[in-house]
Enzyme design. Sequence first.
Site, PDB file in Angstrom:
ATOM      1  N   GLU A   1      79.222  25.638 -37.246  1.00 50.20           N
ATOM      2  CA  GLU A   1      78.798  26.337 -38.462  1.00 50.20           C
ATOM      3  C   GLU A   1      78.273  25.361 -39.511  1.00 50.20           C
ATOM      4  OE1 GLU A   1      82.197  28.441 -39.943  1.00 50.20           O
ATOM      5  OE2 GLU A   1      83.190  26.638 -40.675  1.00 50.20           O
ATOM      6  N   SER A   2      78.593  24.088 -39.353  1.00 50.25           N
ATOM      7  CA  SER A   2      78.105  23.082 -40.302  1.00 50.25           C
ATOM      8  C   SER A   2      76.599  22.873 -40.186  1.00 50.25           C
ATOM      9  CB  SER A   2      78.845  21.760 -40.083  1.00 50.25           C
ATOM     10  OG  SER A   2      78.809  21.394 -38.713  1.00 50.25           O
TER      11      SER A   2
END
Lengths: 306, 306, 259, 259
Positions: free
Chosen positions: D53-54
């Site tokens: 998700e980064s």
Amino acid sequence: MATSKVATMRDAVAELVRDGDTVAIEGFTHLISFAAGHEIIRQRRRDLTLARMTPDLIYDQMIAAGCARKLIFSWLGNPGVGTLGAIRRRAEGDGPDRLELEEYSHFGMVGRYTAGAAKLPFYPLRSYFESDLPKVNARIREIDSPFGNGKVYAVPPLQPDVSIVHAQRADAAGNTQIWGLLGCQKEAAFAAERVIVVAEELVDEAVIRADPNRTVIPGLIVDAVVVEPFGAHPSYVQGAYDRDNRFYLDWDPITKDEAALAAWLDEWVYGLDGRAAYVEKLGAARVAALRPGRAPSGSVDYGTYP
Amino acid sequence: MATSKVATMRDAVAELVRDGDTVAIEGFTHLISFAAGHEIIRQRRRDLTLARMTPDLIYDQMIAAGCARKLIFSWLGNPGVGTLGAIRRRAEGDGPDRLELEEYSHFGMVGRYTAGAAKLPFYPLRSYFESDLPKVNARIREIDSPFGNGKVYAVPPLQPDVSIVHAQRADAAGNTQIWGLLGCQKEAAFAAERVIVVAEELVDEAVIRADPNRTVIPGLIVDAVVVEPFGAHPSYVQGAYDRDNRFYLDWDPITKDEAALAAWLDEWVYGLDGRAAYVEKLGAARVAALRPGRAPSGSVDYGTYP
Amino acid sequence: MTEATFTKNEMMIVAAARELAGQRVCFVGVGLPNIAVNLAQRTVAPDIELVYESGVFGAKPARLPLSIGDPTIVTGATAVTSMHELFAFYLQGGLIDVGFLGAAQIDRFGNLNSTVIGPYDAPKARLPGSGGACEIAINARQVFVIMRQSARSFVERIDFRTSPGNLGGAEQSERIRREQGWLGRGPSVVVTDLALWRFDETGELFVESLHPGVTLAEVRATVGWEPKLAASLATTPAPTSAELRLIREELDPGGAYTR
Amino acid sequence: MTEATFTKNEMMIVAAARELAGQRVCFVGVGLPNIAVNLAQRTVAPDIELVYESGVFGAKPARLPLSIGDPTIVTGATAVTSMHELFAFYLQGGLIDVGFLGAAQIDRFGNLNSTVIGPYDAPKARLPGSGGACEIAINARQVFVIMRQSARSFVERIDFRTSPGNLGGAEQSERIRREQGWLGRGPSVVVTDLALWRFDETGELFVESLHPGVTLAEVRATVGWEPKLAASLATTPAPTSAELRLIREELDPGGAYTR
């Protein structure tokens, strides 16, 4: 062409961060400006509303130091380690100094900055369906599509008074380039009234112009450029230094103990006059141990016309 | 790791572009896949809905060849030169073969692709106030903010059946890197059901992975990779060849004359079996004259961990 | 003096360039606006930043761009972004001080048509359409209009309103822009081949100055309504030899736009 | 056989990894899910793509990432994007086959709480909150849950619904997901330290298999309701020596997550 915006961290914070401001020090794991947070603590700013997707250690420290009255966030913790004690104590308490929490999901926070940057009255997203989050945050609302093709949720714009972004490099006009994780720094910067860029390295304008697709923030929206090598420690800077995971592990017992946390602030923030002293105190060996090996991106050709 | 998606233009178009499809060949001035458009003409696709912010010469050619029944666009012309005759004749006529036009502003088109890529039922933007555009396009509608802070306009998602993107380089899995003008190719690709990438150069996966921030389109959404050097002529590829402005000027008398346009199609499209023959017909001197000088971006360091 | 002879396009470029004095960020179109902004950068507005809707900020074109997406505006630029970012964060975000627009038709309140001549569904002539014009008219802090004037272009009623100007007049325009929170204040100047026009307190165009050698009769003959005039009608200062030298030797040596 | 001795975490990792057979794109969390996906990549799902998700797609971590934003997931990745693009185009765009979630509380229908224990305004314990969990639960094609089970975590009623699972049951969940056009079908498996759970046609959890050496009494003692059981309750196949070698020698030699 443009005049230089280079300033010391002390002057940049003194001039651009004011009591009561909404402040966003963004950077997802990568490029978190601990140097700016510590200077804000040293200058004893008060009643700040702190916005960050992941408050991380820096907001735990700022909140322990009494800088903030409110926190806007989407994930609260010390990643992979545990809790943020100062924030938790202030949030779970019910005294007058209880920390106000306003929470979203990650995408909700990204959407708030995006709406702020685009001057939109709301940002639509496909999240929050059947979740309790809208019940506890009135700023998460349903919206029907005008095309009769369903409803989604919306979040309102977030426009910080100040956004602070750490970067690998910037020129004196504030044109800023970042590689590695980009988080939501671009959106947070464009959304803000004032922007402070903290750079590992100050480069000539020509370095920026050689690779314009690498520019994440234009100097146009930047108010001050602070050159602060190692300014993101204990977070990291892709290609420059690794995340100091030991620091994050060591923080766990400190944050659980108010006295230990106060002592840490005295020793590492109030007791130092700036980042250079902090780096010196860390010691050359620890700094050296965080240096990565080299992995060059390679160069592409933009061509000259004519 | 992933199996190769490399295909010839003939096979890629035969397999992925179907009669009646909505097709987006995007690229703003830069990276327009004329090679794909010509192959679609050669394979005599029919009843296409063609989407592009700026239809440019390629759609003038495809519409002259009878490939399309509808055009979705935001600016219709030969930039800096004049009109697109074939499109204009089909649009101004009132016969059964009249070209249906659906028009937006530039930002409206970008918004439609963005909503398509994000699977949102609409995209909000601050345009169209007090303009006649919403009166002639029912797909541009008002929407009130659920936060009581005003109204904006919204456009619906555009999800092409096929998006075709020309790029400087891609690997066999379709991981694609672009520099220079980015237009709305990323949004058009993520919004599409099928994606064809046309690359100047096929590179090893390692070249892509050396600079992951340069990747615009992930192989995950790519169905075919066509290696077609000079495939964007007469548009250009940053760092590889210049825009052939002479071609754009020469197009003006051709597009004004149906017979001349038909003859041009016979000579340059139907009369050739592919891009290699086209480049050979253009001639080495003309190709060489479009080569730019070198302007290297320089390399950045991602670092190795550990 | 030979430098006293100049073309109508050169006069338009020079007049528009002078209007950019003190401006910081300009949204540039191709053709005359592009030459005007480049001239201003070399004369009255050395720090002006050029933004192109194609996604370029801080362009330093090494040659005269023949299109709005010319590779010469990319190489050496400060930033190159997606068009989504350009329109959402730069233009809609309120960072553009001046946007240049042209049009096929303009009315007395500066509303612009670049879509169709005649009825939309059965046009006499199909024009290019909005491009970015509609959002520029709404979001750029102010709008400069550059166009040739003729009885067909300066009309009592435009056939289609592509880009809003002062709507039905200043009062209505200011109210709607305020109520709806537009960032743009609307058109501030119109530069034609014959004159320089501004807007009065009612939001209507008036002739500020006639270009050298142009008569009021010529202007009246090319406007579809009885044009208002400045109390003291001035003559637009002619291009200086320095301005003409920059245009002819640096910006458009081929004379693509200025002959 | 020494390789027959393994920790509960190792069993959880192996059980989760095996569930990834045939999956293409996986949204990875830190800790156990990360090791599980890396193990699957080396065993049952060689072509699986790791998405963080980064903002990372196609990560090739050279070491075990200690955080979801570790620099080792960036260097050598296929693509690194803004989080806006990751959440809007990859996750919300429907490209994620499997999302891993953990939680402090789960109910019989797989609804998850990672926000607070006790009342929201006066919590007994403040938890991290959603992060990306809420949108993962809604947009990932299916969700794998990994968590330890105890009377405090497997509860009759969760204190706060951070991430929707099967809501009040399969019928309601399927209707709402269809009506609102969710891309996600919801949770498909729950891997705990004691057992592997799936969901029956009513959308309720049932014990598919007990991990080796675990008794039904232990499971019942750690669930806040009377758990359903598979018709023929199986025993989860123990980790193979090959799986254990990969975990211990390649993926987590320090034993940060597996001891």
